[in-house]
Design a protein around this motif. Structure first.
Motif, PDB file in Angstrom:
ATOM      1  N   LEU A 299       1.091  -1.177   0.376  1.00 41.00           N
ATOM      2  CA  LEU A 299       0.073   0.291  -0.551  1.00 41.00           C
ATOM      3  C   LEU A 299       0.958   1.194   0.369  1.00 41.00           C
ATOM      4  O   LEU A 299       0.063   1.963  -0.829  1.00 41.00           O
ATOM      5  N   PRO A 300       1.774   1.559   0.658  1.00 44.22           N
ATOM      6  CA  PRO A 300       2.737   3.237   0.384  1.00 44.22           C
ATOM      7  C   PRO A 300       2.994   2.407  -0.456  1.00 44.22           C
ATOM      8  O   PRO A 300       3.295   3.997  -0.919  1.00 44.22           O
ATOM      9  N   ALA A 301       3.345   1.838  -1.521  1.00 45.00           N
ATOM     10  CA  ALA A 301       3.725   2.196  -2.877  1.00 45.00           C
ATOM     11  C   ALA A 301       2.892   2.855  -3.909  1.00 45.00           C
ATOM     12  O   ALA A 301       3.219   3.243  -4.830  1.00 45.00           O
ATOM     13  N   ILE A 302       2.066   1.857  -3.447  1.00 46.58           N
ATOM     14  CA  ILE A 302       0.797   2.359  -4.333  1.00 46.58           C
ATOM     15  C   ILE A 302       0.007   3.342  -4.268  1.00 46.58           C
ATOM     16  O   ILE A 302      -0.440   4.231  -5.148  1.00 46.58           O
ATOM     17  N   GLY A 303      -0.091   3.831  -2.632  1.00 47.09           N
ATOM     18  CA  GLY A 303      -1.127   5.381  -2.526  1.00 47.09           C
ATOM     19  C   GLY A 303      -2.028   5.087  -2.599  1.00 47.09           C
ATOM     20  O   GLY A 303      -2.803   4.814  -2.072  1.00 47.09           O
TER      21      GLY A 303
ATOM     22  N   SER B  66       1.535  16.742  -2.548  1.00 52.18           N
ATOM     23  CA  SER B  66       0.187  17.111  -3.487  1.00 52.18           C
ATOM     24  C   SER B  66      -0.753  15.708  -2.100  1.00 52.18           C
ATOM     25  O   SER B  66      -1.833  15.497  -2.553  1.00 52.18           O
ATOM     26  N   ARG B  67      -0.452  15.228  -1.261  1.00 49.88           N
ATOM     27  CA  ARG B  67      -0.565  14.498  -0.218  1.00 49.88           C
ATOM     28  C   ARG B  67      -1.177  14.563   0.461  1.00 49.88           C
ATOM     29  O   ARG B  67      -0.035  15.593   1.495  1.00 49.88           O
ATOM     30  N   GLN B  68      -2.027  15.434   1.229  1.00 52.55           N
ATOM     31  CA  GLN B  68      -2.293  16.075   2.662  1.00 52.55           C
ATOM     32  C   GLN B  68      -2.311  15.355   3.525  1.00 52.55           C
ATOM     33  O   GLN B  68      -1.698  15.612   4.719  1.00 52.55           O
ATOM     34  N   GLY B  69      -2.134  14.309   2.996  1.00 54.93           N
ATOM     35  CA  GLY B  69      -2.085  13.441   5.183  1.00 54.93           C
ATOM     36  C   GLY B  69      -0.809  12.558   5.004  1.00 54.93           C
ATOM     37  O   GLY B  69      -0.655  11.832   6.555  1.00 54.93           O
ATOM     38  N   GLY B  70       0.223  12.348   4.177  1.00 50.30           N
ATOM     39  CA  GLY B  70       1.113  11.560   4.219  1.00 50.30           C
ATOM     40  C   GLY B  70       1.244  10.335   3.910  1.00 50.30           C
ATOM     41  O   GLY B  70       0.497   9.899   2.994  1.00 50.30           O
ATOM     42  N   PRO B  71       2.396   9.976   4.369  1.00 45.77           N
ATOM     43  CA  PRO B  71       2.559   8.546   2.966  1.00 45.77           C
ATOM     44  C   PRO B  71       1.728   7.411   3.866  1.00 45.77           C
ATOM     45  O   PRO B  71       1.572   7.179   2.358  1.00 45.77           O
ATOM     46  N   PHE B  72       1.502   7.397   4.757  1.00 45.25           N
ATOM     47  CA  PHE B  72       1.008   6.426   5.022  1.00 45.25           C
ATOM     48  C   PHE B  72      -0.755   7.113   5.383  1.00 45.25           C
ATOM     49  O   PHE B  72      -1.084   7.622   6.645  1.00 45.25           O
ATOM     50  N   LEU B  73      -1.917   6.072   4.585  1.00 43.14           N
ATOM     51  CA  LEU B  73      -2.615   5.843   5.291  1.00 43.14           C
ATOM     52  C   LEU B  73      -3.403   5.402   6.245  1.00 43.14           C
ATOM     53  O   LEU B  73      -2.755   4.301   6.625  1.00 43.14           O
TER      54      LEU B  73
END
Length: 170
Positions: free
Chosen positions: A67-71, A113-120
Motif C-alpha cells: 500500500l505505501p508504494a501504491i498510494g 500533493s498528499r495531505q495526510g502523508g505517506p501512510f493511510l
C-alpha cells in the motif's frame, strides 16, 4: 525481503500454486534466487493494479507493504476484488500514520500533493476496501517493536487458515 512470504505461503498451502508478483524485475530476480529448482512457485512482473490474471482465480491474496508504494488503494482493491474468488481472503500488512514519525514530519516538505502523508490510516483503507467491493473487511492496528516485527509475517501467513477445504489454495 522480496519473496520472503512466498516460501511461507507455499508451506502453509501445500500443493497450491504460489505466485509472487512484483513490478520490479530486479526484486523478482532476487526472489527467484531464494527458491529451489523444484519449488512450486512462480514469479511474474506486473503492476498490482493491473494483474495479468483471470477473474476469480485466487483463493488467497497476500500483500506485504504494498500500500505505501501504491498510494491510492482503490484501484488495487478493485483489482483484488476482480481476481479473488467468492469466499477468498485478502490479507495485507502496511504502515499507518504513526509509523516512522520522522518521515511523517518531513513529508510535507517533500511532497505537497498528499495531505495526510505517506501512510493511510485504517479508516481510509477500510473505506477504500468497501468502495471497491471487498466484503466484510477486518482491519486491526498492531503497534510493533523491532523484536516483535520479526515474527509478524509468520503470524499473518499462519493465520490465513485453509481457505480451500483441502489445503490446496489454487
Amino acid at each position: 525481503a522480496t519473496g520472503s512470504a512466498v516460501p511461507l505461503l507455499a508451506r502453509r498451502f501445500r500443493g497450491a500454486r504460489v505466485l509472487g508478483i512484483d513490478i520490479s524485475r530486479g526484486m523478482l530476480a532476487k526472489a527467484r534466487r531464494k527458491q529451489g529448482w523444484l519449488a512450486r512457485k512462480w514469479f511474474v512482473q506486473a503492476d498490482a493494479r493491473q494483474l495479468p490474471l483471470p477473474d476469480q482465480c485466487a483463493d488467497v491474496i497476500f500483500a506485504n507493504m504494498l500500500l505505501p508504494a501504491i498510494g491510492d488503494p482503490l484501484p488495487l482493491f478493485g483489482e483484488i476484488t476482480r481476481v479473488l474468488r467468492e469466499g477468498g481472503v485478502f490479507a495485507f500488512a502496511t504502515l499507518g500514520p504513526d509509523s516512522l514519525l520522522e518521515l511523517r514530519q518531513a513529508w510535507p516538505h517533500a511532497d505537497t500533493s498528499r495531505q495526510g502523508g505517506p501512510f493511510l490510516d485504517m479508516y481510509e483503507v477500510g473505506d477504500a476496501a468497501v468502495r471497491s467491493g471487498l466484503r466484510d473487511p477486518v482491519l486491526d492496528v498492531d503497534r510493533l517493536t523491532e523484536a516483535r516485527a520479526a515474527v509478524c509475517a509468520d503470524d499473518l501467513v499462519g493465520g490465513l487458515g485453509d481457505r480451500s477445504g483441502g489445503g490446496d489454495a489454487r
